[in-house]
Structures are given as C-alpha cells and as structure tokens.
Design an enzyme around this catalytic site. Structure first.
Site, PDB file in Angstrom:
ATOM      1  N   ASP A  28      41.885  42.406  42.660  1.00 52.45           N
ATOM      2  CA  ASP A  28      43.160  43.092  42.808  1.00 52.45           C
ATOM      3  C   ASP A  28      42.908  44.552  43.169  1.00 52.45           C
ATOM      4  O   ASP A  28      42.441  45.334  42.334  1.00 52.45           O
ATOM      5  CB  ASP A  28      43.948  42.988  41.508  1.00 52.45           C
ATOM      6  CG  ASP A  28      45.400  43.426  41.647  1.00 52.45           C
ATOM      7  OD1 ASP A  28      45.681  44.274  42.511  1.00 52.45           O
ATOM      8  OD2 ASP A  28      46.236  42.918  40.885  1.00 52.45           O
TER       9      ASP A  28
ATOM     10  N   HIS B 179      45.722  40.253  43.819  1.00 53.41           N
ATOM     11  CA  HIS B 179      47.042  40.412  43.221  1.00 53.41           C
ATOM     12  C   HIS B 179      47.927  39.216  43.592  1.00 53.41           C
ATOM     13  O   HIS B 179      47.739  38.574  44.618  1.00 53.41           O
ATOM     14  CB  HIS B 179      47.677  41.701  43.739  1.00 53.41           C
ATOM     15  CG  HIS B 179      48.856  42.151  42.946  1.00 53.41           C
ATOM     16  ND1 HIS B 179      48.738  42.712  41.695  1.00 53.41           N
ATOM     17  CD2 HIS B 179      50.186  42.123  43.217  1.00 53.41           C
ATOM     18  CE1 HIS B 179      49.933  43.014  41.234  1.00 53.41           C
ATOM     19  NE2 HIS B 179      50.831  42.658  42.143  1.00 53.41           N
TER      20      HIS B 179
ATOM     21  N   CYS C 162      53.566  41.119  38.126  1.00 49.29           N
ATOM     22  CA  CYS C 162      53.453  42.409  38.816  1.00 49.29           C
ATOM     23  C   CYS C 162      54.263  43.462  38.052  1.00 49.29           C
ATOM     24  O   CYS C 162      53.933  43.801  36.928  1.00 49.29           O
ATOM     25  CB  CYS C 162      53.878  42.256  40.265  1.00 49.29           C
ATOM     26  SG  CYS C 162      53.689  43.729  41.288  1.00 49.29           S
TER      27      CYS C 162
END
Length: 294
Positions: free
Chosen positions: A230, A262, A173
C-alpha cells in the site's frame, strides 16, 4: 496538499480503466449513484453480487440533530435481536459495493447499517476527480460529526431489531480510519475490523486525532487488515501503530498481506486481490464472533 497526495497514492490504481461495463447501471443503489466515475474503474469480471433474497434491504432515514442521514440497511427478513454491524464506506460513499458488503453481513445473520456520512457536505458522485472530492467533501467532514452520526445509527439499530450489546464496526479506507476512532469513542462497541485505514496523518480542526493517537483509549479490540504494498499507508505506520497498541496493552491485532496494495477487498476495482480479500473476510467474521459480535 500532502494529505491529498497520500490519498491519491493509495486510491488511484496502477492498471488502466475498464470501460466494458455501464458505470451507472453498476453503481445505482437506493442511495443514488455512488462514486467518482471519472477516476474509479470498474472490473465487471470480479464484481461480487449478493442478492437480497431472504433479506429486508433498502434505505432508512435516521434523524441526527435535525438532519436526515440516509442509511443502507440489510438484515434477515422477519428476524430480531440481531447482532449489529456498522459498515463504513470509502471516500466514494455508500455505493453498490458497500451495499453489497452490508448484504453479505445480513446473510451471516447481522443487522448491517451503512450510513451516508457525507450527507451534509455533498454527494461524492458529483466530483469527477479525487482531488476535488477530497477538498470539497471528505476533508470537510469533522470526526466529531461522524461519531455523533454513528451513535445515532447504533441507537436506531437498538430500536429496530438490533442487539446493541453485540455491536461491531468495520470500514474500508476512509472508513477503516473511522473504525479505529469509533472503537475508542463508543464503549458499547465489542469489536472492530479496519480495512486499510490510515493510521497517522496531519492534525486539523476536523481530524484532531488519528488512530495512533487513540491506541490507549480503545474500548474494543480492532483487527487491522492491511496491504504490504500500500503506497499510501507505509508499513512504517503499521509498525508505529503496533507499538502504540502494545504499550497500551491492547488486544488489537494486524494482518498484513504482503502481495496486496490498497483496496484489495474492493472487488469492483483492479486493486482487488481475490485470495487476500476472501481470507480477510473470513478473518473479519471470525474476529467478530471471537469478541461477541455474532
């Protein structure tokens, strides 16, 4: 605000919170409690636990321009001349999942180092909402500060049993974006693996460039592992990055998992997709080996 909304879209899971596990017991590590408990669910049934048997593991301090930066270190006990992997956390900091990932690398023979890159700005665990965490901590962290900290951590590795001629970096991330940037910053990096890191975005004083802006400056090939579903990182931005890499002649590559969103590697969250996480881990190790980080 658009940036915060994008982070929220990519981080808040679609499934309900699970309260079946004591959060404090789960996230407590030698670096302290590790994520914003009010917004981040724990899935006890998918949590991976990597023990420290045969490892030297715990917190070390690396001094950077007068600041002690805590770093979770894991490595095979009694071994030296080890390949080095920098493990860069999500926005929630170096919590137990990130420490576990470091131990997984150590079991593979690496000196794994996960630095607390928010130490000057604040403790992510102190903010019960992602919007507050982004505003008060994450968005205040300058990219240049991160690059300097990582340079110091890599130098520490070289002085403490690591072979920095075999230096790699991986991140998740927020840390995925940093993986791209550091692979352009440090010519000693041999390979990077970026897990669902943002590729484009608004430019600020703290974040003057994004991965798409530095594609032609990469010093090492990066493998991008991304989710096709995502919401915060649309496939259009992946295609934009691919085009920039192709124009630059980069050997970097992408794998997009069509059924994942995600944080599909985060085994403590409902976003976890076991098959894709395991495949990504195998590809990560293979990419590092292929490019001399093993």
């Amino acid at each position: 605000m658009d940036r915060i909304k994008q982070e929220l879209d990519s981080l808040i899971p679609a499934t309900p919170l699970s309260g079946s596990m004591n959060r404090r017991d789960f996230i407590k590590t030698t670096l302290g409690t590790g994520f914003a408990a009010a917004v981040l669910p724990v899935c006890a049934q998918t949590q991976i636990k990597t023990d420290a048997s045969g490892l030297q593991a715990g917190t070390v301090m690396v001094r950077v321009n007068g600041q002690d930066v805590p770093v979770y270190r894991a490595q095979p006990e009694g071994k030296s001349n080890l390949p080095v992997i920098l493990v860069i956390s999500e926005i929630f900091g170096v919590h137990e999942h990130i420490a576990d990932v470091a131990r997984r690398f150590a079991k593979e023979g690496y000196l794994a180092l996960a630095p607390d890159l928010y130490v000057r700005q604040g403790d992510p665990a102190a903010y019960p909402a992602i919007t507050d965490l982004m505003r008060e901590v994450v968005n205040k962290v300058p990219d240049q500060q991160v690059m300097t900290d990582l340079d110091a951590v890599a130098a520490w590795a070289g002085a403490h049993g690591g072979d920095t001629h075999r230096l790699g970096i991986t991140g998740f991330c927020w840390g995925g974006r940093i993986t791209w940037l550091y692979s352009a910053h440090n010519p000693a990096v041999k390979a990077g693996v970026a897990w669902y890191g943002r590729l484009v975005g608004d430019k600020t004083a703290n974040t003057p460039r994004h991965p798409v802006d530095i594609a032609d400056a990469l010093k090492a090939p990066v493998l991008g592992l991304y989710g096709g579903k995502d919401a915060g990182i649309p496939l259009a931005s992946v295609e934009q990055m691919k085009a920039a890499l192709a124009e630059a002649g980069s050997k970097s590559a992408f794998v997009v998992y069509p059924d994942s969103g995600h944080a599909f590697h985060a085994d403590y969250r409902p976003s976890y997709v076991e098959a894709d996480a395991k495949d990504g881990w195998k590809r990560c190790l293979a990419w590092l080996r292929q490019h001399g980080v093993a």
